[in-house]
Motif scaffolding. Structure first.
Motif, short mmCIF file in Angstrom:
data_model
loop_
_atom_site.label_atom_id
_atom_site.label_comp_id
_atom_site.label_asym_id
_atom_site.label_seq_id
_atom_site.Cartn_x
_atom_site.Cartn_y
_atom_site.Cartn_z
N PRO A 143 -6.01 19.32 -4.79
CA PRO A 143 -5.15 20.03 -5.86
C PRO A 143 -3.57 19.12 -6.23
N LEU A 144 -2.72 19.60 -6.58
CA LEU A 144 -1.28 18.85 -6.85
C LEU A 144 -0.79 19.93 -4.82
N ALA A 145 0.62 18.57 -4.83
CA ALA A 145 0.70 18.07 -3.78
C ALA A 145 1.76 19.82 -4.11
N ASN A 146 2.12 20.65 -2.83
CA ASN A 146 3.73 20.76 -3.48
C ASN A 146 4.16 20.76 -4.60
N ASP A 147 4.89 21.50 -5.78
CA ASP A 147 5.67 20.63 -6.36
C ASP A 147 6.79 21.58 -6.87
N GLY A 148 6.53 22.41 -5.79
CA GLY A 148 7.97 24.44 -5.74
C GLY A 148 7.45 25.21 -6.66
N SER A 149 5.63 25.12 -7.50
CA SER A 149 5.31 26.74 -8.33
C SER A 149 4.42 26.81 -7.10
N GLU A 150 4.19 27.99 -7.45
CA GLU A 150 2.98 29.01 -6.98
C GLU A 150 1.60 28.76 -7.77
N PRO A 151 0.02 28.10 -7.16
CA PRO A 151 -0.60 27.89 -8.28
C PRO A 151 -1.27 29.65 -8.38
N GLY A 152 -1.67 30.05 -9.37
CA GLY A 152 -2.30 31.24 -9.53
C GLY A 152 -3.49 31.55 -8.90
N PHE A 153 -4.36 30.01 -8.23
CA PHE A 153 -5.66 30.33 -8.07
C PHE A 153 -6.07 29.42 -7.36
#
Length: 521
Positions: free
Chosen positions: A407-417
């Motif tokens: 999974p992507l590192a925290n890029d400021g957007s919250e993943p939906g799942f």
């Protein structure tokens, strides 16, 4: 939409149930299970039903991967846009290209299902002959399918609100009908479950025995349980898509499995006579069982519900194909991209794409009039192309996982799942399943690709030849021509600079972060 480099041009009006309905209606158990039951049963008998849970487990692994991607990138033409962020320009274009071709061919195949049900409802729907002539069945199917595709074109061109409203009502009817049908068939059960553990002589004389015919019969399930990504392909028109689309994908495939599986289970257990040849014949099948068990009025009422299911399935397949064509065209990745990506300013829907797809979808149907064997090949190929396009997403996603880039590192957007630690094993199974199913579907068996005379080698190998042609030809088209023009058309580009493709490093000014980051005036 600025996050993905696009401006919002489509109508964002789809709610939670409509998003779920889009995925359910594409899978459409009342369409697929009823259309293909006779085929699976004729190949492997009652035990073919075991293919349903097997296909579900495999497709659930794919759906989980797609849900994770939908939670990050809820953009039109989902498979194409996901591949674009996971892989190379060539691979992402091929993913979109193969899925677009398959959707157009599937549109005709789904609409053709009306021929299996409408004449059983009322003989007046047999417009061509009385059904006994050598081409009556095929020609009448083309007439009914052409009428259905025309209606679908008008509805999809009018706007997404009308399409989703009809689709949601149709899916509601389909779900209620499926539950009532399961209860009715369950009430009329005449045999025990031991029938599912008996090969009943199927497979005798086959090189691989029952396993060989089971692999063929399993295609009846594999031909049904796909298209759940439609919920995300409508992401640009969905409210709160990063949370809504992933849930819709998983709910659609799970609900379809439960209802479709119970219909198969009780349909076989309630059939008056499993040795009746009509159970395994195209003009009989599960429709014949329902009419035999429930009688005239009640049985025909359920057949009406099947017609409703075919209608909404046609609408959903058409809608998904439109979004794929639109997504690729606004990236200038198709011939006549500027025209194909036009959005009606009032209805806020890609009207030109809707009309073009409707017109193109009718042409393969004409083959069915005199050469139904070739149309069967095309129908089978459309499913192969879908599984291949799915692999062009799950394989690069697995590569990203092995490289610790997903999974992507925290890029400021919250993943939906997010699957968390389960992501890697699920992704591995999804890739293995996709590869195995693609091989099973494309294998040049006479039972699939040359089941009726004339028995010619080019018909039996038609699937392999066609898939190789459109794949290699598509790759060459992209490499030699289209990649040199790729870039977001100015009328669709975001007003602010798009972020780099997630997971990539920022690039120098003027250098595209992904194949569609450049803007074409």
């Amino acid at each position: 939409m600025d996050e993905f480099g696009y401006t919002q041009t489509l109508d964002r009006s789809i709610g939670k149930f409509a998003s779920f309905a889009a995925g359910v209606s594409y899978i459409s158990i009342l369409t697929g299970v009823f259309q293909l039951f006779y085929f699976g049963f004729s190949m492997a008998g009652p035990a073919y039903a075991w293919s349903w849970p097997i296909v579900f487990v495999g497709q659930l692994m794919v759906a989980l991967c797609f849900a994770e991607l939908a939670g990050r990138y809820p953009v039109a033409g989902s498979v194409y846009n996901w591949a674009k962020r996971l892989s190379t320009g060539t691979m992402s274009w091929l993913a979109g290209w193969l899925l677009l071709l398959s959707s157009i061919m599937a549109l005709g195949s789904v609409a053709l299902a009306l021929q299996i049900t409408l004449p059983q409802l009322w003989s007046g729907f047999q417009f061509v002959g009385d059904g006994s002539g050598p081409f009556d069945f095929a020609m009448n199917g083309v007439v009914l399918a052409t009428i259905m595709i025309t209606l679908s074109t008008l509805i999809n061109a009018f706007g997404v609100k009308l399409m989703t409203r009809i689709n949601s009502i149709g899916v509601f009817v389909e779900l209620i009908a499926a539950v009532l049908l399961i209860l009715a068939l369950g009430w009329h059960v005449v045999r025990g479950p031991e029938v599912f553990f008996d090969t009943a002589g199927f497979g005798e004389g086959h090189d691989l025995g029952f396993f060989g015919v089971f692999l063929i019969g399993a295609m009846a399930s594999g031909y049904v349980m796909y298209g759940f990504d439609t919920a995300s392909s409508l992401g640009e028109e969905t409210k709160d898509p990063k949370k809504t689309a992933p849930k819709a994908i998983l709910r659609a495939v799970t609900a379809s499995f439960l209802l479709g599986g119970l219909m198969l289970l009780f349909g076989i257990l309630a059939a008056p006579d499993l040795s009746d040849p009509k159970v395994g014949h195209a003009d009989g099948g599960l429709q014949y069982i329902v009419l035999s068990v429930l009688g005239g009025p009640f049985g025909k009422a359920f057949l009406v519900c099947i017609v409703v299911a075919v209608v909404v399935c046609t609408l959903a397949v058409h809608a998904a194909a439109i979004r794929m064509m639109f997504a690729m065209a606004r990236d200038n990745n198709l011939p006549f991209s500027r025209q194909l990506s036009k959005v009606d300013p009032v209805r806020r829907t890609p009207t030109v794409a809707a009309i073009v797809i409707g017109v193109i979808a009718v042409f393969p149907l004409l083959i069915n009039v005199m050469q139904p064997a070739i149309f069967t090949i095309l129908s089978s190929i459309s499913i192969v192309l879908i599984y291949m396009s799915y692999l062009l997403v799950t394989v690069p996603l697995l590569r990203k996982r092995f490289l610790k880039k997903w999974p992507l590192a925290n890029d400021g957007s919250e993943p939906g799942f997010c699957m968390g630690k389960w992501g890697l094993p699920v992704n591995i199974v999804a890739v293995l399943w996709g590869g195995a199913m693609t091989l099973n579907l494309i294998w040049p068996r006479q039972e699939i690709y040359n089941s009726v005379p004339p028995f010619e080698w080019y018909l039996q190998w038609g699937g392999v030849i066609f898939v190789a042609t459109v794949t290699v030809g598509g790759a060459l088209l992209y490499r030699l021509k289209i990649r040199h023009q790729t870039g977001v058309l100015a009328e669709h580009a975001a007003a602010v600079a798009a972020h780099p493709a997630s997971g990539e490093q920022a690039r120098p000014a003027g250098e595209a972060a992904n194949p569609s980051a450049a803007v074409v005036p």
